[in-house]
Write a protein that holds these residues in place. Structure first.
Motif, short mmCIF file in Angstrom:
data_model
loop_
_atom_site.label_atom_id
_atom_site.label_comp_id
_atom_site.label_asym_id
_atom_site.label_seq_id
_atom_site.Cartn_x
_atom_site.Cartn_y
_atom_site.Cartn_z
N HIS A 225 80.84 6.60 27.09
CA HIS A 225 81.72 6.66 25.82
C HIS A 225 82.72 7.92 26.05
CE1 HIS A 225 78.83 8.90 24.14
NE2 HIS A 225 79.74 9.57 23.17
N LEU A 226 82.27 8.87 26.57
CA LEU A 226 83.08 10.07 26.70
C LEU A 226 84.31 10.02 27.81
CD1 LEU A 226 80.17 12.63 26.60
CD2 LEU A 226 81.76 11.85 24.68
N VAL A 227 84.10 9.09 28.74
CA VAL A 227 84.96 9.02 29.84
C VAL A 227 86.07 7.92 29.76
CG1 VAL A 227 83.28 10.07 31.54
CG2 VAL A 227 83.48 7.47 31.44
N ASP A 228 87.08 7.96 30.65
CA ASP A 228 87.99 6.91 30.60
C ASP A 228 87.86 5.65 31.31
OD1 ASP A 228 89.84 8.61 28.74
OD2 ASP A 228 90.06 9.51 30.63
N THR A 229 87.24 5.97 32.50
CA THR A 229 87.10 4.86 33.39
C THR A 229 85.58 4.86 34.10
OG1 THR A 229 89.20 4.96 34.09
CG2 THR A 229 87.91 3.87 35.59
N VAL A 230 84.72 3.72 34.14
CA VAL A 230 83.37 3.85 34.71
C VAL A 230 83.60 2.72 35.91
CG1 VAL A 230 80.88 3.26 34.58
CG2 VAL A 230 82.34 4.26 32.55
N LEU A 231 83.31 3.12 37.30
CA LEU A 231 83.36 2.68 38.45
C LEU A 231 82.09 2.28 38.91
CD1 LEU A 231 86.54 3.96 40.16
CD2 LEU A 231 86.61 2.16 38.49
N SER A 232 81.51 1.25 39.53
CA SER A 232 80.44 1.02 40.43
C SER A 232 80.71 0.60 41.72
CB SER A 232 79.65 -0.30 39.56
OG SER A 232 78.70 -0.59 40.35
N PHE A 233 80.04 1.57 42.52
CA PHE A 233 80.08 1.35 43.82
C PHE A 233 78.79 0.99 44.59
CE2 PHE A 233 81.10 3.53 48.17
CZ PHE A 233 82.00 2.58 48.49
N GLY A 234 79.04 -0.13 45.23
CA GLY A 234 77.54 -0.42 45.82
C GLY A 234 77.79 -1.60 46.96
N GLY A 235 76.65 -2.11 47.43
CA GLY A 235 76.67 -3.12 48.42
C GLY A 235 75.29 -3.22 49.00
N ASP A 236 75.00 -4.09 49.92
CA ASP A 236 73.80 -4.35 50.64
C ASP A 236 73.69 -3.38 51.86
OD1 ASP A 236 71.26 -5.16 51.75
OD2 ASP A 236 72.07 -7.29 51.66
N ARG A 237 72.60 -2.76 51.87
CA ARG A 237 72.35 -1.50 52.75
C ARG A 237 72.33 -2.13 54.14
NH1 ARG A 237 71.44 3.53 51.16
NH2 ARG A 237 71.21 3.91 48.84
N SER A 238 71.99 -3.54 54.49
CA SER A 238 71.74 -4.02 55.60
C SER A 238 73.27 -4.65 56.23
CB SER A 238 70.85 -5.45 55.51
OG SER A 238 71.62 -6.42 54.57
N SER A 239 74.42 -4.47 55.04
CA SER A 239 75.56 -4.85 55.48
C SER A 239 76.40 -3.74 55.32
CB SER A 239 76.24 -5.75 54.71
OG SER A 239 77.61 -6.05 54.82
N GLN A 240 77.56 -3.69 56.19
CA GLN A 240 78.60 -2.40 56.21
C GLN A 240 79.71 -2.65 54.92
OE1 GLN A 240 78.07 0.18 58.10
NE2 GLN A 240 76.37 -0.91 58.71
N LEU A 241 79.45 -4.00 54.35
CA LEU A 241 80.47 -4.33 53.29
C LEU A 241 80.04 -3.25 51.95
CD1 LEU A 241 82.87 -5.98 52.91
CD2 LEU A 241 81.60 -7.54 51.83
N ARG A 242 81.08 -2.88 51.18
CA ARG A 242 80.99 -2.15 50.00
C ARG A 242 81.87 -2.55 48.99
NH1 ARG A 242 77.26 -0.98 52.63
NH2 ARG A 242 76.26 1.07 53.13
N TYR A 243 81.27 -2.66 47.84
CA TYR A 243 82.12 -3.33 46.75
C TYR A 243 82.52 -2.19 45.64
CZ TYR A 243 81.24 -7.94 48.20
OH TYR A 243 81.09 -9.45 48.77
N LEU A 244 83.63 -2.20 45.08
CA LEU A 244 84.17 -1.09 44.02
C LEU A 244 84.48 -1.97 43.00
CD1 LEU A 244 84.52 1.87 43.26
CD2 LEU A 244 87.02 1.66 44.17
N ARG A 245 83.70 -1.67 41.85
CA ARG A 245 83.99 -2.56 40.51
C ARG A 245 84.31 -1.72 39.60
NH1 ARG A 245 82.40 -7.94 41.90
NH2 ARG A 245 80.91 -7.66 43.61
N SER A 246 85.27 -2.16 38.58
CA SER A 246 85.51 -1.31 37.32
C SER A 246 84.88 -1.96 36.26
CB SER A 246 86.79 -1.51 36.94
OG SER A 246 87.40 -0.76 35.94
N LEU A 247 83.78 -1.18 35.71
CA LEU A 247 83.12 -1.73 34.38
C LEU A 247 83.82 -1.18 33.03
CD1 LEU A 247 79.63 -0.58 35.58
CD2 LEU A 247 80.83 -2.64 36.26
N LYS A 248 84.86 -0.38 33.21
CA LYS A 248 85.50 0.05 31.82
C LYS A 248 86.59 0.83 32.36
CE LYS A 248 85.48 3.64 28.40
NZ LYS A 248 84.58 4.93 27.68
N HIS A 249 87.89 0.50 31.86
CA HIS A 249 89.07 1.22 32.28
C HIS A 249 90.20 1.28 31.30
CE1 HIS A 249 91.78 2.86 35.04
NE2 HIS A 249 92.40 1.98 35.61
#
Length: 451
Positions: A225-249
Motif C-alpha cells: 500500500h506504500l508503493v504506486d506499482t506492484v509488478l510480478s516477474f516469473g516463469g517456468d524455470r524449465s523454459s526461457q519464457l518470462r512473464y511480467l504482470r502488473s498487480l497494482k498500478h
C-alpha cells in the motif's frame, strides 16, 4: 462545540499517528512526533507547511511517464516510469529481476539520464561484470553498495537520479531498529523513508523484492500500500519464457502482460508471441488444438495438447502444465455430463506448449475440444482455431475482444474459427463456425457428429 480531532506526524520518517508518543512506532526515533496544525494543513517530510491548492493548477506534464525503451516493460507500465513513482518488482530468486532492472538502468542511462543502482546483494564489481555482458555501460549509470536507509537517502539527495533501483529491499535496514533486515518492521520503515525521498526528489524508484516460500511477496500487506506499482516477474524455470504482470498500478492499466525470453545477452522482448508459441507445432495430431487466448489486452495464439489413456475400470487422474487445473476439471465434468464422453475413466495429460501460461475463461472451449479429440482419437483441422467460455450447462459463452482474437488468427493463416454464437463476424476469408453448445463445438472442430 465538537472536540477537535488531533493528529500527529513524525518529522523523522513522516509516519502519521492519532496520539502523541515519545518514540515513533514506525522508525523508533525518540522525540520526533509533533502535532499537526489544526487549520487543515500538515507538516511535510521537509518540515515545510503546505496548504490546499486547486486541482486544476497542477502541471500534468510532470506526471507523464518516461519510456525505458524496453518495449515489453513500457507496455506493462503504460508508457514508462512516472517521475516520483515507486515500483515494487517481485519474483522468485534467480528468475531474472536483477537482469531486467539492470537492462532498464542501462537503457535509461544511454539517454544521458543519471541512474543509481543500490547493490545490496552483490558487490559493485559483480554488477559491473554482469552489466558488461549486457552491453556498453554508460558513465551516467552509478552504483553504490549501501545497506542503510540513511546512507541511501543521502546518496539519492547527492546524485538526484532520474531512476533509482534498490536490489533488494530485504537487504536494507534502519539502524535504529533492532530487528533483522527483511523483517516486517524493517520493511515498513525502510519503504516509508524511500518513498518519501522519491516523492521529494522526483526520482522514479524501483524496489526489488523476493518471494517467500509460500510464493507471496515478502511483507505484502506492509509495503504494497506504500508503493504506486506492484509488478510480478516469473516463469517456468524449465523454459526461457518470462512473464511480467502488473498487480497494482496507479498510473495505468493492470491488464497488460509483458513477455521476455532469457538469452545469453540478457532478456529479449518477445515481439510476436503467437509465432513463438506455434513455431514447432505439428498439425493433425489428435488432442492438438490452437486457442486464441488473451494476454493482458493482446491476443495470443497458443497450442493446447491433450493425451488421454483409458484406465477403466479405475478412476483416472489429471496432469496439467501451463493451464488452470480447476478449469480443466470443470470442463471435464461438462464433457462427461453434457457431451457423453467418459472423461473420468481416462488419465488426462493437458499442456500449453512453449512455456505459455493460460488461465483466462476463453481457453475453456479449446480445452474441451482438445480432450474430446484425444479421447475420440480424432484430430482437429490444421487451420482451425477455437475460443470461448464453457458454462456448466454445456453452453458456450462469449469472451472479451473476440474480434481482435480472430484477426490475430487470420494473420497467422487460420481460416476456420469455432467460437460462441454471439461472436462478431470474422475477417474476410475466414469461416466462422458459431456454436451454442460444447457438443456442437467438438463436432465443428473435429468433423464428428454431436452427441
Amino acid at each position: 462545540m465538537p472536540r477537535r480531532r488531533r493528529s500527529f506526524v513524525c518529522r523523522e520518517c513522516g509516519a502519521q499517528h492519532t496520539a502523541w508518543t515519545g518514540r515513533c512506532p514506525a522508525c523508533q526515533a525518540w522525540a520526533t512526533v509533533e502535532e499537526v496544525d489544526a487549520g487543515g494543513t500538515r507538516t511535510s517530510v521537509t518540515g515545510a507547511m503546505s496548504g490546499a491548492a486547486p486541482l486544476s493548477s497542477f502541471d500534468l506534464d510532470t506526471t507523464l511517464p518516461t519510456p525505458t525503451d524496453l518495449q515489453e516493460l513500457d507496455r506493462v507500465l503504460g508508457g514508462g516510469l512516472t517521475p516520483g513513482s515507486v515500483t515494487l518488482l517481485g519474483g522468485e530468486p534467480g528468475i531474472g529481476k536483477s537482469t531486467l532492472t539492470l537492462q532498464m538502468a542501462m537503457s535509461v542511462s544511454q539517454r544521458g539520464a543519471t541512474t543509481l543502482l543500490v547493490a545490496g546483494e552483490e558487490s559493485p564489481a559483480q554488477v559491473a561484470a554482469r552489466a558488461g555482458r549486457l552491453g556498453a555501460v554508460p558513465d551516467s549509470l552509478l552504483v553504490v553498495d549501501e545497506l542503510t536507509v540513511d546512507g541511501i537517502v543521502s546518496t539519492l539527495e547527492a546524485t538526484r537520479p532520474q531512476v533509482a533501483i534498490i536490489d533488494s529491499i530485504q537487504t536494507i535496514s534502519v539502524e535504529r531498529l533492532e530487528s533483522a533486515p527483511g523483517s516486517v518492521a524493517q520493511l515498513k520503515a525502510v519503504t516509508e523513508r524511500l518513498v518519501q525521498a522519491a516523492k521529494r526528489l522526483g526520482s522514479s524508484l524501483v524496489l526489488i523484492g523476493h518471494l517467500t516460500k509460500e510464493g507471496s511477496l515478502a511483507g505484502p500487506k506492509v509495503i504494497e500500500h506504500l508503493v504506486d506499482t506492484v509488478l510480478s516477474f516469473g516463469g517456468d524455470r524449465s523454459s526461457q519464457l518470462r512473464y511480467l504482470r502488473s498487480l497494482k498500478h496507479r498510473y495505468g492499466p493492470t491488464s497488460e502482460v509483458g513477455l521476455f525470453e532469457m538469452a545469453t545477452d540478457g532478456l529479449q522482448a518477445v515481439d510476436d508471441p503467437s509465432e513463438r508459441f506455434l513455431a514447432d507445432r505439428q498439425p493433425g495430431l489428435p488432442g492438438s488444438v490452437v486457442v486464441a487466448s488473451l494476454e493482458g489486452r493482446r491476443p495470443v495464439l497458443v497450442e493446447l495438447q491433450a493425451l488421454a489413456i483409458d484406465v477403466a475400470p479405475h478412476r483416472g487422474s489429471t496432469t496439467v502444465q501451463g493451464i488452470d487445473g480447476r478449469r480443466l476439471a470443470m470442463v471435464g465434468a461438462v464433457l462427461d455430463r453434457r457431451v457423453g464422453l467418459a472423461v473420468g475413466r481416462h488419465d488426462l495429460f493437458v499442456s500449453a506448449t512453449g512455456g505459455a501460461k493460460l488461465g483466462e475463461p476463453g481457453t475453456d472451449l479449446a480445452m474441451a475440444v482438445a480432450v474430446a479429440s484425444a479421447i475420440e482419437d480424432r484430430p482437429v483441422g490444421p487451420e482451425v482455431v477455437v475460443c470461448g467460455e464453457v458454462g456448466l450447462g454445456g453452453e458456450v459463452r462469449s469472451v472479451p475482444q473476440l474480434e481482435a482474437r480472430l484477426h490475430e488468427a487470420y494473420r497467422l493463416g487460420f481460416r476456420t474459427a469455432v467460437v460462441p454464437a454471439s461472436a462478431p463476424e470474422g475477417p474476410t476469408g475466414m469461416t466462422v463456425s458459431m456454436v451454442s453448445t460444447v457438443a456442437d463445438a467438438v463436432a465443428a472442430a473435429t468433423g464428428s457428429h454431436a452427441t
